[in-house]
Design a protein around this motif. Sequence first.
Motif: not given
Lengths: 349, 789, 197
Positions: B180-187, B214-219, B221-228
């Motif tokens: 939720r809070e650090r999705a960008a770091e995960i990606i 959490g899923i929403a945040a990850l999704k 952050a992951a936009e355009g990276t090809g990470i599913e």
Amino acid sequence: MGFLKVSSPHAHGPMSTARVMRLVLLATIPGLFSLTWFFGFGTLVNVLWASITALAFEALALKLRKRPIAFYLNDYSALVTAFLLGIALPPGSPFWLIMIGTGFAILICKQLYGGMGYNPFNPAMAAYVMLLISFPVQMTTWLAPQGSFAGDLLGPIDALRYCFGFGRESIDAITMATPLDVLKQNNSLLIEDLWQESAQLGHFAGIGWEWANIGFLLGGLYLLYRRVFTWHAPISMLASLTLLSVLFYDGGSSASGGSPLFHLLSGGTMLGAFFIVTDPVTSAVSNRGRLIYGALIGILVYIIRVWGNYPDAVAFSVLLMNFAAPFIDHYTQPRTYGHKLKDQQGGKS
Amino acid sequence: MRKIWDIHGGIHPAENKHQSLLKPIENAGIPAQLILPLAQHIGAPASPIVNVGERVLKGQMIAEAKGFVSAPVHAPTSGTIAAIESRVIPHPSGMSANCIVIDTDGKDEWIDHHGVEDYSALSKLDLVDRIRQAGIAGMGGAGFPAAVKLSTRDDKPIETLILNGTECEPYITADDILMRERAAEIIAGAEILRHIIKPNKETLIGVEDNKPEGIAALKKAAEGTGIEIVVFPTKYPSGGEKQLIQILTGKEVPSGGLPSDVGIVCQNIGTATAIYRAIQFGEPLISRITTVTGEACGQAQNYEVLLGTPVQYLLDKSGFDKENCIRLIMGGPMMGYTLQDTAVPVVKTSNCILAPTVAELPPPPPAQACIRCGMCAEACPVSLLPQQMYWFSRAQEHEKLENHQLFDCIECGACSYVCPSNITLVQYYRASKAEIRQAQQDKIKAERSKERFEARTARLEQEEAEKEAKRAARMAAAKAKAAAAANAPEASKADIIQAALERSKAKKAEPADPAQAAIARAQAKRDGGAEEESPQEKTERLQKLLASAEKRLVAAKEKLALAQEQQSDNADAFATAVSKTEEKLSAIQKELSEHQASQAPAKTEPAGESTDPAQAAIARALAKRAGAGADESAEDKTTRLQNVVATTEKRLAAAQQKLALAQEQNDANVGAFATGVEKTQAKLDAVKKELADHQATLGENAAAEQATSDDPVQAAIERAKAAREAQANMSEADKIKQTLESLENRIAKSKEKLEAARAAGDDKAEILADSLAKLEDKLATAQQQLSQT
Amino acid sequence: MIELIAQNPFLASLLALVGLGLVFGALLGFAAVKFKTEGDPIADQIESLLPQTQCGQCGYPGCRPYAQAIADGDDINKCPPGGEATIAALADLLGVEAKPLDAAEEAVPSVAFIREAECIGCTKCIQACPVDAILGSAKHMHTVIASECTGCDLCVEPCPVDCIEMRPIETSLQTWHWEKPKPVEDLIASDRSGATA
Ligand code: SF4
Ligand code: SF4
Ligand code: SF4
Ligand code: SF4
């Protein structure tokens, strides 16, 4: 410090053995109800007396084995045995017959082997078979169902009186052959004619019998829904029974084994399928094993019913397959994650 | 939507996750003291590289990795090293292990650290090394060093990189809140991992569907990276590595294999963030997110915790009610372990501290009998038959357990959870696994012991055979000599001795192997002593034994002297025989005297002039041999003694020569020779004394002196004596110096050996290293002593 | 002849029985030859179950002689280092009743330890050790290679200065493990503590 030191997991699900047993008891209600509706209070009295004696025997055995009595009586397993035996016995059986049955089931078949969980044979069925062999007369006199004769059904008071041996003569007046007996003794009539002949055959499988079986089916479905057991053993038993009866139905000739519906809804089919075959202690353990176990019971039931000497066969078949369960287990170990089935089998001795 | 596979079994325990998700991550702050275990990961413990009292800065490495599967430890904040000692660590046993304790100073002063500008410019090796240096170990619970997992081999191409954000255990929300809070770091971490691993198919993040935020945040952050981001239904234990792999790819990791065997690398999302921080900012792993929850905590919450923070500190922050808490769990309610002590620290793998009330997780009720209901088999994610394994475990049927794949059990606890009879199945499996491993090790050890035993027996046999051969040769020689000397008048004595020797030979042939003797003793012990014998009998028996032993000793000695005269090469064999016989003699002597003492104090022999019982025995034997001591004329005695002195001296000289030779050749038997020389010397002294005494009484002292002084052997002895005296007179400092020298020599030798052992990859290397260290210790003390004197 | 047999049911059945006996006997004999198990001689199998501590507490000079003795009919309960586990395994192998151990108590697994400061380097322990688990040379300190030591106790007595002691192997973090739970279902009425649920 005083914190507990225990191995994980720390959480536990809601299921307990006592709860499983209570659910099983609960699930017998529809079947019991229809039995009582059609055959009078005899079965209820059976169950009551069987429960009392079973609990007494269990307590006695525990005392002799120096085990805590309350702890073990609380698991309800003796009650389940008593219920199943009480239902299987002919309504209005004499008290001594029931007592011998529960005594044999609890003392010999269960406690002698070490108590719940250690018995290789289903105690209720072992006791039933023992009684059937020792007291064939008492065990095969079944009451006539409602509507097939002129008199009244057995009332609660009468049932008690008969049970304890008063005025047993009058009970003999309302006995009648069971549908399975009728079919067995038939050797000349077409099935259709047979149905015309015998009043107690009802629509499909005998007055009362149809409904009793449907009652047990309902109870079984409830248990399935509560995940008390898996579908494998009962369904495969019913399936193999159906298959055989379709194969040998023979268009309803005089040599016919009876219609599939007849077999499914007659005798102890449903009670057996959902309350006996599913007895976890004595059945196979894996799901694949249970499919085989159930199917073989179904086949045996049909064979004994149609070509054997006894009209009904659930008890015999179950006991026979109890013998085979460890063997089935040995060959049906499920494939473990990360193993190829072949390796796993090869790894076994 | 991609295809989601299902795993067998699984359960749905109450999630209890919302309690700790009400508040955002809070920084737990700096406790007064941090306790950092050296083993926070799977593998070899790190080894400290700081000293007590040293000041360390935040992020400074304080213990380095030992070996490939290991991870270093860093200081989570600035402060001084208070101790490096054994402290209770988070472990189910509640045992202690080595920890570095830091007294924090509150300044939180960073060490100089740099990130990487552009990680894509760095090689895989470089990046993996940075991750290793940052001490990152799997943060999902197992703690496998991340760098090890990332060191994939080129011949095993990786298809899929999976990040595990499942967090299927109830209560724990550390990963949820991280998403939720650090999705960008995960990606960002995932991108780095992708760069390192280069999966040729896809990069997936698996999340259970009970974490919509959490899923929403990850999704996003992951936009355009090809990470599913792959979402699948909640079910315990889908977060197990193998289970997750099955859910996402349908592949099964082969039993005993690794995910990389099926082309997959799996990392926890917490690990991914740690990797991101290590690469981007050069920050090592010094803190983690830990959920503190359970109803006995007033406020359930996620904290960013410095590693090493005591659990008590976190509990205090959360309003812990100790009265209400019956067990304290590190980890989740399914796989966590109980803590006994709140002083244990948070480590790299501590994702949750669970303090439930009694009502929440009641103590386990007593187990009932297994009713073989099969619910456990239904629940098992690995398709085992837990009920069967339970029976086998109770019956110790190890073989059957292995046939039922006990070792594939992931100890997830699903079976115990559903068991209506409340059987603690997992505990049985853990115990049985340990038992089986132990049995295997015992087996290996027994095998090795057997080999060693057999090798030793063979060696002894060979030695025995060699001795036998030499003995035969020597006997032939002696016979020939006896025949040659038959005419000489003095020969008669030699003959008698020869005969005696031959008689005793049969007896002597029984090997005096101490092991054999010890076994005999053990046997005797077991049998509870030999049959009772009367004191009288015992005395007699012992006396007989003594007499025969004495006879044998004398004979053996003569033989030895003879052999030495002839420079025969089996002299040393005789020397050992003599010393062994002496040992035996003294033992018997002792037993006898003890026995006599216990029997009748009056009978006790007066304490002999000589303190050595063997010596006394020899003296007596000599006396006996010469007939009754009283009958011997003074003349005879002098001659006899002189003779003895002469032969003993000769023997001594021979022994010394032998010793010198052995020393030159660095022979392993030096010790034995040295003992031999010493003993001979002692004997010589004794005999001489006797002679002197005798002569004094006869007034012929001077003649004897004369007789011995021009003997060249005597001169040698004199020299040796002088040397010994010199040594005795040496100053303390000199002595130490000598010790130093010898120690240094030994160290040098040990080092050589060690090197050789290491080069050969011998497993003795460690033992050698140990003894080397000990020697060095000794050297140090000696040096200290020297400087003091 | 045939007629006689046919006439005489007693004779017929007798002959049939004898015939059957012969046929099955032959079959069995054939099977015994054909399917002969080429297993280890029994002493080898027994030896592989013994702990190889080589301590002689069984009354034989080592495990191999004891294995031979068992094969020749000695009792299986004489090995204290092996304890109940070994007895059970032997009983299993030989198909005999397990007996209680014929010794005061099961040996606790331990290793020898030489207090090195006291060691005079006499090499006596080296000579006593059946598995060469002691390192050292004359006049120099000796030490036990703990990983090779079988804990047989034989080196303790020969030491003239008594500097060898047997130390029980302690549980370490690596060897610690959960014990098997005590099965409550076997509990008896007297220990009610756990059973009042
Ligand atoms: S769930 Fe428990 S009672 Fe049921 S079969 Fe498994 S171990 Fe036995
Ligand atoms: S603990 Fe082991 S046996 Fe039990 S469910 Fe999990 S994997 Fe299966
Ligand atoms: S007692 Fe056991 S370990 Fe010792 S020697 Fe005999 S068989 Fe071997
Ligand atoms: S060191 Fe001692 S206890 Fe260990 S094996 Fe050798 S003799 Fe036995």
